[in-house]
Design a protein around this motif. Sequence first.
Motif, PDB file in Angstrom:
ATOM      1  N   MET A 295       0.832  -1.212   0.000  1.00  0.00           N
ATOM      2  CA  MET A 295       0.000   0.000   0.000  1.00  0.00           C
ATOM      3  C   MET A 295       0.867   1.262   0.000  1.00  0.00           C
ATOM      4  SD  MET A 295      -3.477   0.297   2.227  1.00  0.00           S
ATOM      5  CE  MET A 295      -3.195   1.734   3.177  1.00  0.00           C
ATOM      6  N   SER A 296       0.425   2.279  -0.727  1.00  0.00           N
ATOM      7  CA  SER A 296       1.203   3.516  -0.839  1.00  0.00           C
ATOM      8  C   SER A 296       1.244   4.246   0.508  1.00  0.00           C
ATOM      9  CB  SER A 296       0.547   4.391  -1.903  1.00  0.00           C
ATOM     10  OG  SER A 296       0.790   5.732  -1.629  1.00  0.00           O
ATOM     11  N   ASP A 297       2.392   4.833   0.842  1.00  0.00           N
ATOM     12  CA  ASP A 297       2.448   5.581   2.102  1.00  0.00           C
ATOM     13  C   ASP A 297       2.305   7.079   1.843  1.00  0.00           C
ATOM     14  OD1 ASP A 297       4.799   6.029   0.889  1.00  0.00           O
ATOM     15  OD2 ASP A 297       6.081   5.378   2.567  1.00  0.00           O
ATOM     16  N   LYS A 298       1.782   7.417   0.674  1.00  0.00           N
ATOM     17  CA  LYS A 298       1.562   8.839   0.374  1.00  0.00           C
ATOM     18  C   LYS A 298       0.399   9.374   1.213  1.00  0.00           C
ATOM     19  CE  LYS A 298       2.911   8.519  -4.472  1.00  0.00           C
ATOM     20  NZ  LYS A 298       2.384   8.735  -5.816  1.00  0.00           N
ATOM     21  N   ILE A 299       0.374  10.706   1.365  1.00  0.00           N
ATOM     22  CA  ILE A 299      -0.727  11.335   2.103  1.00  0.00           C
ATOM     23  C   ILE A 299      -1.987  11.214   1.249  1.00  0.00           C
ATOM     24  CG2 ILE A 299      -1.563  13.491   3.130  1.00  0.00           C
ATOM     25  CD1 ILE A 299       1.359  14.509   2.991  1.00  0.00           C
ATOM     26  N   LYS A 300      -3.044  10.678   1.836  1.00  0.00           N
ATOM     27  CA  LYS A 300      -4.305  10.544   1.075  1.00  0.00           C
ATOM     28  C   LYS A 300      -5.195  11.756   1.360  1.00  0.00           C
ATOM     29  CE  LYS A 300      -4.221   5.647   0.337  1.00  0.00           C
ATOM     30  NZ  LYS A 300      -2.800   5.585   0.702  1.00  0.00           N
ATOM     31  N   VAL A 301      -5.564  12.413   0.273  1.00  0.00           N
ATOM     32  CA  VAL A 301      -6.313  13.669   0.392  1.00  0.00           C
ATOM     33  C   VAL A 301      -7.721  13.496  -0.165  1.00  0.00           C
ATOM     34  CG1 VAL A 301      -6.364  16.106  -0.334  1.00  0.00           C
ATOM     35  CG2 VAL A 301      -4.171  15.011   0.149  1.00  0.00           C
TER      36      VAL A 301
ATOM     37  N   GLN B 105       2.522  17.729  -6.352  1.00  0.00           N
ATOM     38  CA  GLN B 105       3.155  17.065  -5.192  1.00  0.00           C
ATOM     39  C   GLN B 105       2.899  15.562  -5.257  1.00  0.00           C
ATOM     40  OE1 GLN B 105       4.640  18.645  -2.430  1.00  0.00           O
ATOM     41  NE2 GLN B 105       4.171  20.779  -2.878  1.00  0.00           N
ATOM     42  N   LYS B 106       2.897  15.036  -6.470  1.00  0.00           N
ATOM     43  CA  LYS B 106       2.526  13.619  -6.669  1.00  0.00           C
ATOM     44  C   LYS B 106       3.451  12.665  -5.931  1.00  0.00           C
ATOM     45  CE  LYS B 106      -0.414  13.281 -10.649  1.00  0.00           C
ATOM     46  NZ  LYS B 106      -0.297  14.196 -11.787  1.00  0.00           N
ATOM     47  N   ASN B 107       4.660  13.135  -5.642  1.00  0.00           N
ATOM     48  CA  ASN B 107       5.594  12.257  -4.927  1.00  0.00           C
ATOM     49  C   ASN B 107       5.145  11.962  -3.506  1.00  0.00           C
ATOM     50  OD1 ASN B 107       6.022  14.954  -4.271  1.00  0.00           O
ATOM     51  ND2 ASN B 107       8.085  14.553  -3.544  1.00  0.00           N
ATOM     52  N   ARG B 108       4.248  12.796  -2.971  1.00  0.00           N
ATOM     53  CA  ARG B 108       3.826  12.530  -1.594  1.00  0.00           C
ATOM     54  C   ARG B 108       2.321  12.615  -1.370  1.00  0.00           C
ATOM     55  NH1 ARG B 108       5.771  17.588   2.194  1.00  0.00           N
ATOM     56  NH2 ARG B 108       5.782  19.234   0.625  1.00  0.00           N
TER      57      ARG B 108
ATOM     58  N   VAL C 258       4.073  24.099   2.092  1.00  0.00           N
ATOM     59  CA  VAL C 258       4.131  24.386   3.532  1.00  0.00           C
ATOM     60  C   VAL C 258       3.094  23.536   4.272  1.00  0.00           C
ATOM     61  CG1 VAL C 258       3.609  26.178   5.254  1.00  0.00           C
ATOM     62  CG2 VAL C 258       5.097  26.709   3.324  1.00  0.00           C
ATOM     63  N   TRP C 259       1.912  23.443   3.678  1.00  0.00           N
ATOM     64  CA  TRP C 259       0.821  22.673   4.294  1.00  0.00           C
ATOM     65  C   TRP C 259       1.207  21.189   4.428  1.00  0.00           C
ATOM     66  CZ3 TRP C 259      -2.888  21.771   7.324  1.00  0.00           C
ATOM     67  CH2 TRP C 259      -3.931  20.883   7.059  1.00  0.00           C
ATOM     68  N   LEU C 260       1.710  20.609   3.346  1.00  0.00           N
ATOM     69  CA  LEU C 260       2.038  19.183   3.388  1.00  0.00           C
ATOM     70  C   LEU C 260       3.237  18.924   4.302  1.00  0.00           C
ATOM     71  CD1 LEU C 260       1.432  18.305  -0.356  1.00  0.00           C
ATOM     72  CD2 LEU C 260      -0.092  17.880   1.580  1.00  0.00           C
ATOM     73  N   ASP C 261       4.178  19.854   4.326  1.00  0.00           N
ATOM     74  CA  ASP C 261       5.301  19.725   5.274  1.00  0.00           C
ATOM     75  C   ASP C 261       4.773  19.681   6.704  1.00  0.00           C
ATOM     76  OD1 ASP C 261       7.263  19.655   3.379  1.00  0.00           O
ATOM     77  OD2 ASP C 261       7.992  21.707   3.705  1.00  0.00           O
ATOM     78  N   ALA C 262       3.817  20.565   7.003  1.00  0.00           N
ATOM     79  CA  ALA C 262       3.261  20.601   8.371  1.00  0.00           C
ATOM     80  C   ALA C 262       2.551  19.281   8.679  1.00  0.00           C
ATOM     81  CB  ALA C 262       2.310  21.791   8.519  1.00  0.00           C
ATOM     82  N   VAL C 263       1.805  18.781   7.712  1.00  0.00           N
ATOM     83  CA  VAL C 263       1.091  17.500   7.903  1.00  0.00           C
ATOM     84  C   VAL C 263       2.097  16.378   8.186  1.00  0.00           C
ATOM     85  CG1 VAL C 263      -0.224  15.729   6.648  1.00  0.00           C
ATOM     86  CG2 VAL C 263      -0.962  18.113   6.561  1.00  0.00           C
TER      87      VAL C 263
ATOM     88  N   LYS D 178       7.167  18.168   9.203  1.00  0.00           N
ATOM     89  CA  LYS D 178       8.482  18.674   8.773  1.00  0.00           C
ATOM     90  C   LYS D 178       8.573  20.191   8.848  1.00  0.00           C
ATOM     91  CE  LYS D 178       8.597  15.605   4.944  1.00  0.00           C
ATOM     92  NZ  LYS D 178       8.867  15.597   3.530  1.00  0.00           N
ATOM     93  N   GLY D 179       7.496  20.839   9.291  1.00  0.00           N
ATOM     94  CA  GLY D 179       7.540  22.305   9.348  1.00  0.00           C
ATOM     95  C   GLY D 179       6.320  22.853  10.060  1.00  0.00           C
ATOM     96  N   GLU D 180       6.358  24.167  10.273  1.00  0.00           N
ATOM     97  CA  GLU D 180       5.270  24.871  10.974  1.00  0.00           C
ATOM     98  C   GLU D 180       4.236  25.369   9.972  1.00  0.00           C
ATOM     99  OE1 GLU D 180       4.956  26.285  14.429  1.00  0.00           O
ATOM    100  OE2 GLU D 180       6.077  24.403  14.646  1.00  0.00           O
ATOM    101  N   LEU D 181       3.009  25.506  10.414  1.00  0.00           N
ATOM    102  CA  LEU D 181       2.006  26.177   9.592  1.00  0.00           C
ATOM    103  C   LEU D 181       2.384  27.650   9.464  1.00  0.00           C
ATOM    104  CD1 LEU D 181      -1.402  24.888  11.010  1.00  0.00           C
ATOM    105  CD2 LEU D 181      -0.312  24.273   8.835  1.00  0.00           C
ATOM    106  N   VAL D 182       2.167  28.245   8.314  1.00  0.00           N
ATOM    107  CA  VAL D 182       2.366  29.699   8.176  1.00  0.00           C
ATOM    108  C   VAL D 182       1.076  30.428   8.545  1.00  0.00           C
ATOM    109  CG1 VAL D 182       2.766  31.552   6.492  1.00  0.00           C
ATOM    110  CG2 VAL D 182       4.252  29.543   6.516  1.00  0.00           C
ATOM    111  N   VAL D 183      -0.056  29.922   8.062  1.00  0.00           N
ATOM    112  CA  VAL D 183      -1.341  30.564   8.388  1.00  0.00           C
ATOM    113  C   VAL D 183      -1.962  29.834   9.579  1.00  0.00           C
ATOM    114  CG1 VAL D 183      -3.632  31.190   7.573  1.00  0.00           C
ATOM    115  CG2 VAL D 183      -1.688  31.239   5.987  1.00  0.00           C
ATOM    116  N   LYS D 184      -1.902  30.492  10.722  1.00  0.00           N
ATOM    117  CA  LYS D 184      -2.455  29.884  11.939  1.00  0.00           C
ATOM    118  C   LYS D 184      -3.943  30.248  12.025  1.00  0.00           C
ATOM    119  CE  LYS D 184       1.859  29.265  14.020  1.00  0.00           C
ATOM    120  NZ  LYS D 184       2.716  29.737  12.988  1.00  0.00           N
TER     121      LYS D 184
END
Length: 366
Positions: A1-7, A27-30, A325-330, A333-339
């Motif tokens: 099974m793919s370990d990509k983020i399912k949206v 962002q198909k790689n993830r 930025v959004w996917l990094d936060a998910v 790997k990073g902070e949200l910019v829009v809180k």
Amino acid sequence: MSDKIKVGIIGCGGIANAKHLPALSHQKNRVDIVAFCDLIPERAKKAAEKYGTENADVYTDYRELLKDESIEVVHVLTPNISHCELTVAALEAGKHVMCEKPMAATPADAKKMLEARDKSQKLLTIGYQNRYRQDSQVLKHMCEAGELGEIYYARAQAIRRRGVPTWGVFPNKALQGGGPLIDIGTHSLDLTLWMMNNYEPQSVMGASFEKLGRLLKPGEQGNGFSPWDNEDYQVEDSAFGFVTMKNGAVITIDASWALNTLDVGEAMTMLCGTKAGADMKDGLRINHIVYDKQTVTKPETATPQGVAFFEGASVMSAEDFECNVWLDAVQGKGELVVKPEQAFVVTQILDAIYESARTGKAVYFD
Ligand SMILES: NC(=O)c1ccc[n+]([C@@H]2O[C@H](COP(=O)([O-])OP(=O)(O)OC[C@H]3O[C@@H](n4cnc5c(N)ncnc54)[C@H](O)[C@@H]3O)[C@@H](O)[C@H]2O)c1
């Protein structure tokens, strides 16, 4: 099974196709977009065929989409009034949520979204993509570095001479909660508060006008989009606000879809500080004094010619940058910019402008 983020996508109309789906598809790689929901099934089906995985699911009821436990991230891309219901349900179903702007039609709804976020311990962000433009990024860095000094006056500008949106449900008060103020004023105010890093309003005065939207018939509108239906036009065509912050700084907000002016421009801020000022007219302009001379500096914020696009590059489009930025936060790997707490204050101020316009009185915050 793919370990990509399912949206999963809820709402497959204008902004889904113009921003979210293209950005996610870069962002198909993830990312795998595995589910699409729209009240109009053809829209969901069309988006699934273009952007979805091979067996992507198509729904007309968002509750069915939320039952899919493999979905980790949901994008809420429906008219304003439904942002709260859908976002709260998605958070309660254990999904991270990217919700389009404005956060909600009312501060009460926005508060419910914050509470659901807290309870779920999932991420919530709002689609203010203008923060990710190159000019915005440079200006934000300058503000953070104190290069403008103390910012005590700002103008949030969202002025169209004739630009009433004629797709979707924009002039429908019940579904959108308001007109240009909540639609495009929200972007400019978000940019302004973010640059000032000031989220403490003290009082708000506002005025709104319903002068042109209902009056002008097709053939006398000169609309930038197709002619609008003046008989079914239910919201303000312009609104203006004067906000005093707790530290004494003031912000004026101008928002219109139709105004007889040549001073147009949207998703813009103008900042006046003790050391320098800035605006976004004709690109980013910094006004300051150099060796006793009035000087204007214009940072090169456009994409440099000849520089190839690569993932993570500073020349990424605002939409791709936002998605990144959004996917990094998910992925942690990073902070949200829009809180969402920041978007909540934007919602409070816009609502206070509408309230003040209605009552003719100032609105005070605790
Ligand atoms: N970030 C931006 O600059 C920007 C630009 C445009 C729109 N928006 C925002 O995006 C949102 C949608 O605007 P749009 O232009 O895409 O409108 P739209 O009408 O083109 O698309 C909305 C879609 O949502 C569907 N829908 C409505 N209620 C639904 C529900 N309960 N479940 C599933 N589907 C539902 C509609 O059928 C429609 O296809 C609005 O909140 C708007 O403010 C943001």
